[in-house]
Design a protein around this motif. Structure first.
Motif, PDB file in Angstrom:
ATOM      1  N   MET A  97       0.844  -1.201   0.000  1.00  0.00           N
ATOM      2  CA  MET A  97       0.000   0.000   0.000  1.00  0.00           C
ATOM      3  C   MET A  97       0.879   1.250   0.000  1.00  0.00           C
ATOM      4  O   MET A  97       1.913   1.295   0.673  1.00  0.00           O
ATOM      5  CB  MET A  97      -0.879  -0.019   1.251  1.00  0.00           C
ATOM      6  CG  MET A  97      -1.870   1.111   1.372  1.00  0.00           C
ATOM      7  SD  MET A  97      -2.774   0.979   2.946  1.00  0.00           S
ATOM      8  CE  MET A  97      -1.522   1.534   4.098  1.00  0.00           C
ATOM      9  N   ILE A  98       0.472   2.260  -0.759  1.00  0.00           N
ATOM     10  CA  ILE A  98       1.144   3.556  -0.771  1.00  0.00           C
ATOM     11  C   ILE A  98       0.157   4.578  -0.224  1.00  0.00           C
ATOM     12  O   ILE A  98      -0.965   4.702  -0.732  1.00  0.00           O
ATOM     13  CB  ILE A  98       1.582   3.961  -2.189  1.00  0.00           C
ATOM     14  CG1 ILE A  98       2.425   2.846  -2.829  1.00  0.00           C
ATOM     15  CG2 ILE A  98       2.364   5.270  -2.158  1.00  0.00           C
ATOM     16  CD1 ILE A  98       2.718   3.073  -4.304  1.00  0.00           C
ATOM     17  N   THR A  99       0.568   5.293   0.822  1.00  0.00           N
ATOM     18  CA  THR A  99      -0.341   6.272   1.425  1.00  0.00           C
ATOM     19  C   THR A  99      -0.098   7.666   0.836  1.00  0.00           C
ATOM     20  O   THR A  99       0.928   7.928   0.212  1.00  0.00           O
ATOM     21  CB  THR A  99      -0.149   6.362   2.948  1.00  0.00           C
ATOM     22  OG1 THR A  99       1.066   7.068   3.240  1.00  0.00           O
ATOM     23  CG2 THR A  99      -0.106   4.978   3.582  1.00  0.00           C
ATOM     24  N   GLU A 100      -1.051   8.523   1.065  1.00  0.00           N
ATOM     25  CA  GLU A 100      -0.835   9.948   0.821  1.00  0.00           C
ATOM     26  C   GLU A 100       0.183  10.463   1.839  1.00  0.00           C
ATOM     27  O   GLU A 100       0.431   9.822   2.878  1.00  0.00           O
ATOM     28  CB  GLU A 100      -2.156  10.723   0.979  1.00  0.00           C
ATOM     29  CG  GLU A 100      -3.280  10.245   0.076  1.00  0.00           C
ATOM     30  CD  GLU A 100      -3.106  10.712  -1.363  1.00  0.00           C
ATOM     31  OE1 GLU A 100      -2.151  11.457  -1.647  1.00  0.00           O
ATOM     32  OE2 GLU A 100      -3.940  10.315  -2.206  1.00  0.00           O
ATOM     33  N   GLY A 101       0.763  11.600   1.563  1.00  0.00           N
ATOM     34  CA  GLY A 101       1.692  12.181   2.517  1.00  0.00           C
ATOM     35  C   GLY A 101       0.995  12.564   3.810  1.00  0.00           C
ATOM     36  O   GLY A 101      -0.120  13.097   3.794  1.00  0.00           O
ATOM     37  N   PHE A 102       1.632  12.265   4.948  1.00  0.00           N
ATOM     38  CA  PHE A 102       1.082  12.724   6.230  1.00  0.00           C
ATOM     39  C   PHE A 102       2.215  13.090   7.193  1.00  0.00           C
ATOM     40  O   PHE A 102       2.167  12.885   8.392  1.00  0.00           O
ATOM     41  CB  PHE A 102       0.121  11.691   6.841  1.00  0.00           C
ATOM     42  CG  PHE A 102       0.714  10.341   7.172  1.00  0.00           C
ATOM     43  CD1 PHE A 102       1.070  10.017   8.473  1.00  0.00           C
ATOM     44  CD2 PHE A 102       0.898   9.385   6.192  1.00  0.00           C
ATOM     45  CE1 PHE A 102       1.598   8.764   8.788  1.00  0.00           C
ATOM     46  CE2 PHE A 102       1.413   8.126   6.494  1.00  0.00           C
ATOM     47  CZ  PHE A 102       1.768   7.815   7.795  1.00  0.00           C
ATOM     48  N   GLY A 103       3.252  13.718   6.601  1.00  0.00           N
ATOM     49  CA  GLY A 103       4.326  14.256   7.420  1.00  0.00           C
ATOM     50  C   GLY A 103       5.372  13.272   7.863  1.00  0.00           C
ATOM     51  O   GLY A 103       6.091  13.513   8.845  1.00  0.00           O
ATOM     52  N   VAL A 106       7.695  10.098  -0.297  1.00  0.00           N
ATOM     53  CA  VAL A 106       7.068  11.407  -0.525  1.00  0.00           C
ATOM     54  C   VAL A 106       6.200  11.818   0.671  1.00  0.00           C
ATOM     55  O   VAL A 106       5.036  12.209   0.520  1.00  0.00           O
ATOM     56  CB  VAL A 106       6.228  11.413  -1.825  1.00  0.00           C
ATOM     57  CG1 VAL A 106       5.967  12.846  -2.272  1.00  0.00           C
ATOM     58  CG2 VAL A 106       6.930  10.657  -2.921  1.00  0.00           C
ATOM     59  N   GLY A 107       6.773  11.717   1.864  1.00  0.00           N
ATOM     60  CA  GLY A 107       6.070  12.144   3.059  1.00  0.00           C
ATOM     61  C   GLY A 107       5.010  11.179   3.545  1.00  0.00           C
ATOM     62  O   GLY A 107       4.341  11.423   4.553  1.00  0.00           O
ATOM     63  N   GLY A 108       4.830  10.063   2.842  1.00  0.00           N
ATOM     64  CA  GLY A 108       3.904   9.023   3.274  1.00  0.00           C
ATOM     65  C   GLY A 108       4.653   7.731   3.514  1.00  0.00           C
ATOM     66  O   GLY A 108       5.878   7.714   3.672  1.00  0.00           O
ATOM     67  N   ILE A 125      -5.204   6.537   1.445  1.00  0.00           N
ATOM     68  CA  ILE A 125      -4.567   5.500   0.643  1.00  0.00           C
ATOM     69  C   ILE A 125      -4.504   5.974  -0.807  1.00  0.00           C
ATOM     70  O   ILE A 125      -5.533   6.217  -1.436  1.00  0.00           O
ATOM     71  CB  ILE A 125      -5.347   4.171   0.737  1.00  0.00           C
ATOM     72  CG1 ILE A 125      -5.348   3.667   2.189  1.00  0.00           C
ATOM     73  CG2 ILE A 125      -4.711   3.123  -0.185  1.00  0.00           C
ATOM     74  CD1 ILE A 125      -6.166   2.403   2.397  1.00  0.00           C
ATOM     75  N   LYS A 126      -3.286   6.106  -1.299  1.00  0.00           N
ATOM     76  CA  LYS A 126      -3.098   6.515  -2.686  1.00  0.00           C
ATOM     77  C   LYS A 126      -3.308   5.334  -3.624  1.00  0.00           C
ATOM     78  O   LYS A 126      -3.926   5.440  -4.676  1.00  0.00           O
ATOM     79  CB  LYS A 126      -1.685   7.095  -2.864  1.00  0.00           C
ATOM     80  CG  LYS A 126      -1.429   7.735  -4.222  1.00  0.00           C
ATOM     81  CD  LYS A 126       0.034   8.202  -4.352  1.00  0.00           C
ATOM     82  CE  LYS A 126       0.346   9.311  -3.366  1.00  0.00           C
ATOM     83  NZ  LYS A 126       1.746   9.811  -3.557  1.00  0.00           N
ATOM     84  N   GLN A 127      -2.774   4.157  -3.214  1.00  0.00           N
ATOM     85  CA  GLN A 127      -2.862   2.987  -4.087  1.00  0.00           C
ATOM     86  C   GLN A 127      -2.585   1.718  -3.288  1.00  0.00           C
ATOM     87  O   GLN A 127      -1.737   1.711  -2.400  1.00  0.00           O
ATOM     88  CB  GLN A 127      -1.843   3.115  -5.225  1.00  0.00           C
ATOM     89  CG  GLN A 127      -1.889   2.012  -6.260  1.00  0.00           C
ATOM     90  CD  GLN A 127      -0.840   2.201  -7.357  1.00  0.00           C
ATOM     91  OE1 GLN A 127       0.074   3.013  -7.225  1.00  0.00           O
ATOM     92  NE2 GLN A 127      -0.971   1.475  -8.451  1.00  0.00           N
ATOM     93  N   LEU A 128      -3.323   0.663  -3.568  1.00  0.00           N
ATOM     94  CA  LEU A 128      -2.951  -0.680  -3.134  1.00  0.00           C
ATOM     95  C   LEU A 128      -2.435  -1.383  -4.374  1.00  0.00           C
ATOM     96  O   LEU A 128      -3.206  -1.752  -5.264  1.00  0.00           O
ATOM     97  CB  LEU A 128      -4.125  -1.452  -2.534  1.00  0.00           C
ATOM     98  CG  LEU A 128      -3.802  -2.876  -2.082  1.00  0.00           C
ATOM     99  CD1 LEU A 128      -2.715  -2.881  -1.008  1.00  0.00           C
ATOM    100  CD2 LEU A 128      -5.055  -3.599  -1.571  1.00  0.00           C
TER     101      LEU A 128
END
Length: 817
Positions: free
Chosen positions: A233-239, A260-262, A315-318
């Motif tokens: 899984m690739i997440t959105e950035g969250f610091g 990229v921050g995620g 979640i950006k992508q699984l």
């Protein structure tokens, strides 16, 4: 390049434009093979490289594979400066967690292994781990380990940088060029036929990822790998901080890296899903599979317990992509035994990015020089054998290996899938008597025997401490030393070398003198040009033109290949594998002759049948080829007989030996006995990186005779100039210490090597290990024996004694209570 630029000839053609192919082309060009051509049927990275996660870890259980992965790190550090292309390489370190006592023991043993191999691995408290990785909860943490030189990379970027480096060094790369066929004449590769023309070439390197097995099979080459779905899984950035180390949480089956921050988060579920069971679809490239959220849920639940912030992270992508996996979790390198100059680099088990730099380097050197830069047996294509031709069997075993990727790797652990596969004729009989079987190259082999009458269960219970079979193996060991046992060693690999020039051929290949009278048995190594031990075998001279060669179960493919390829050109000698034709019953112990005399009319007295001889004797109507030899240090006979007689001969021996205490025994008793006697084991103690001089086996080399043999010059140089490492035995006084191999050897407080094998000697009543004492300024007998030694076991040091002589001989005191 335009179509007309496809060259008509090349020194080597690399097939496949993923990270392994591009790394191999890069290194071939760096070695001076500037007319190397790489062919990719679609675009670089479009197979499986583009969707790799990109974690780069280094530590493995083999020193040389760890070294290979370390080479990847060193290459990735400098590749951007060399090529001008970014690689995404970050040496942000790698963190590994332990959440229970047994995992912590495993981690401490891994730290000892890392120390043995010169790799910095630091043990941390839960709080220290949290400081490095503040996003996690540590409620269940026992400890952690940190490798500062681990890191991460962008798979596509690093592959493009390797491709540019290959071009800069003179290699040519052609995309959108499909390999249609190989032109083979009389067993030799002549050309590669492509969608854009013919390239005359004698060396082909297949780095085609999950397509490699099907492609290689067209030419009779067996590459045991299958495709398995792997999700992350690739997440959105969250610091997430950019310098966050990679994280492996094996007890929760998960891994993490910053992106990229995620976070990228994936794992190895216990119930993996095989992909492309009926073949990879045509046109599959730059392709992903449908996300399987239901299947990933088990991984997600584990991850949320470690990183609660994932619950609210977008979640950006699984990502679901197929990867090629192998039956033992190790990748596949080397020249195929079935076809000369057909090299393979494939089956990277989702750590192709970590392996890519080193694997390409090793494969390129293998292609260029005909041998790898150092011993790569754990990944050598020749470690496979007959069961691996069956794709269904390969898939069954591979899915088990995938599911064990993050489970505890217990000592002596056996695979359970695809069993039983290859069975001795005595399998059912021995099972009924309490045999607990292990498996090697598909063969079922008794490891130990449970006392069924006493309520023992013939099942391994795994642990990092003494395991449940310890006492049972002690009983068998005692019987070897005091009475007699039968080992069923039918799985031995057995070859016949036959022909009018068999004597001359084997005399060149073997380091010991095999040109002895008919009926003679010779223990010998077979060496490479550096003097390294490629094979460790027993040779029986049957007739003037026929030799019978016996080697270890797991080395069947490797040793057959080595012998066959080194028969000098022009000599008439044919090698045939006769493994399946013969059962082997090894009758060992002080009462072995007494028992044998009861079942045969042949004269087996010491005068008529001395050590190091072979003769045919009759037992229960069977012509038995008896070899007077031992691997346990007692009087013994290996009885080689046609498989159809196995039951009759076994029954005759057991009946005759009943009053003499004859019992069944297994391979773990063999191991404990051979440790006491100091016999070397190929694949652990000795191999291509070790010479007979270094291993204490110079007595088995015919340097005193004017007979040329492969590796002779290297051995003579060592005998003259000395060596920088030497094998020794180490005995720990504390009987509770468990030695497994890879424990660090300290001499006078300085690290000088590691154990290559370890176990327990029941006659001594103490743990025993073997390993090489190393010193760049030279190692003599006095140097070894003059030091004060300690062994580091799971990061605790124990005093030990050192010996260059066998620890046991039949005249010493018997088993200690």
């Amino acid at each position: 390049m335009s179509k007309k630029d496809l060259p008509s000839t090349a020194k080597a053609v690399v097939i496949g434009g993923g990270i392994i192919g591009c790394s191999t082309a890069y290194h071939l060009a760096k070695l001076g093979l500037t007319d190397t051509v790489l062919l990719e049927r679609h675009k670089l990275t479009s197979g499986t490289t583009f969707h790799a996660a990109g974690l780069v870890g280094q530590l493995r259980t083999s020193a040389n594979i760890t070294q290979l992965l370390g080479y990847s790190v060193e290459l990735y550090k400098t590749l951007e400066a060399e090529t001008g292309l970014g690689t995404g390489w970050k040496m942000n370190g790698g963190l590994r967690l332990a959440c229970n006592a047994e995992r912590w023991t495993e981690v401490k043993r891994q730290a000892t292994t890392a120390q043995s191999f010169g790799l910095d691995m630091q043990l941390l408290t839960p709080k220290e781990a949290l400081d490095l990785w503040p996003l996690m909860t540590i409620d269940d943490l026992v400890g952690a380990a940190f490798l500062p030189t681990d890191g991460q990379a962008n798979p596509s970027d690093i592959t493009q940088a390797l491709a540019r480096g290959a071009r800069m060094a003179g290699a040519s790369i052609f995309e959108d060029t499909e390999v249609l066929d190989l032109e083979i004449d009389k067993g030799r590769i002549r050309a590669v036929l492509t969608s854009r023309g013919r390239i005359e070439c004698e060396r082909v390197v297949v780095c085609a990822g999950q397509w490699t097995r099907a492609f290689a099979a067209r030419f009779g080459v067996n590459v045991p790998l299958v495709s398995v779905e792997h999700q992350y899984m690739i997440t959105e950035g969250f610091g997430v901080p950019s310098n966050l180390p990679t994280l492996r949480d094996p007890d929760r089956l998960t891994y993490y890296k910053e992106e990229v921050g995620g976070l990228v988060m994936g794992g190895y579920e216990p119930n993996p899903i095989a992909w492309a069971v009926n073949g990879i679809p045509d046109g599959f490239h730059y392709s992903l599979l449908d996300s399987n959220f239901d299947h990933f849920e088990q991984i997600m639940e584990q991850a949320l317990g470690r990183v609660p912030a994932l619950e609210t992270a977008g979640i950006k992508q699984l990502l679901n992509g197929p990867e090629s996996f192998t039956p033992d979790g190790n990748f596949i390198l080397g020249e195929a035994p079935e076809l000369k100059n057909f090299f393979v680099g494939a089956g990277f088990n989702a750590f192709g990015i970590a392996s890519g730099g080193g694997a390409g380097m090793a494969l390129a050197e293998w292609v260029h020089k005909g041998e790898p830069p150092y011993d790569l047996w754990p990944v050598d294509i020749r470690r496979f054998g007959r069961p691996h031709f069956d794709t269904d069997w390969v898939r069954t075993r591979t899915l088990e290996a995938y599911g064990k990727h993050y489970t505890l790797a217990f000592p002596h652990e056996e695979y359970s899938s695809g069993r039983p596969c290859r069975k001795s004729p005595l399998y059912d009989r021995l099972k009924a008597q309490g045999a607990c079987f292990g498996e090697k190259l598909g063969w079922e082999r008794p490891n130990w025997f449970a006392d069924l009458a006493a309520g023992e269960v013939a099942k391994d219970v795994y642990s990092y401490e003494r395991q449940n079979w310890f006492a049972a193996v002690g009983r068998e060991h005692k019987a070897v030393r005091e009475d007699a046992v039968i080992f069923d060693q039918t799985s031995f690999a057995k070859f016949v070398l036959k022909g009018r020039d068999a004597d001359a051929a084997l005399s060149w290949i073997a380091a010991n003198d095999v040109a002895k009278p008919v009926g003679t048995l010779t223990y010998t190594q077979m060496l490479n040009d550096k003097g390294g031990i490629e094979c460790d075998v027993t040779v029986a001279r049957i007739t003037e033109t026929e030799f019978y060669i016996v080697t270890g179960t797991g080395f069947a493919t490797h040793d057959f290949d080595w012998i066959a390829k080194n028969i000098p050109e022009g000599l008439h000698a044919e090698l045939v594998d006769v493994t399946s034709a013969y059962t082997v019953l090894s009758l060992m112990g002080p009462k072995a002759r007494t028992i044998l005399e009861k079942v045969t009319r042949a004269d087996v007295s010491n005068a008529a049948f001395p050590f190091g001889r072979v003769k045919t004797i009759g037992i229960a109507g069977c012509p038995v080829r008896a070899l007077r030899v031992t691997y346990v240090g007692e009087l013994g006979y290996e009885l080689h007989l046609p498989v159809e007689y196995a039951g009759s001969v076994y029954d005759a021996l057991m009946a005759a030996g009943k009053e003499d205490g004859l019992v069944n025994a297994g391979y773990r008793a063999i191991e404990s006995c051979r440790l006491e006697k100091g016999y070397r084991a190929w694949g652990s103690d000795i191999g291509p990186d070790h010479t007979p001089v270094e291993a204490g086996l110079a007595w088995a080399v015919k340097t005193r005779k004017a007979i040329p043999f492969k590796g002779r010059e290297a051995i003579e140089r060592q005998l003259s100039a000395g060596v920088r490492k030497r094998m020794a035995a180490f005995v720990v006084d504390d009987p509770a210490v468990v030695l497994l191999g890879r424990e660090t050897i300290y001499r006078d407080g300085q690290r000088v090597g590691w154990l290559s094998s370890g176990g327990f000697g029941y006659t001594l009543g103490k743990p025993i290990g073997y390993g090489f004492v190393r010193n760049p300024d030279g190692v003599t007998e006095d140097y070894v024996l003059s030091g004060t030694y300690e062994l580091d076991v799971a990061m605790t040091r124990f005093a030990c004694t050192v010996s260059l002589a066998p620890l046991y001989d039949p005249g010493m005191a018997r088993i200690k209570s």
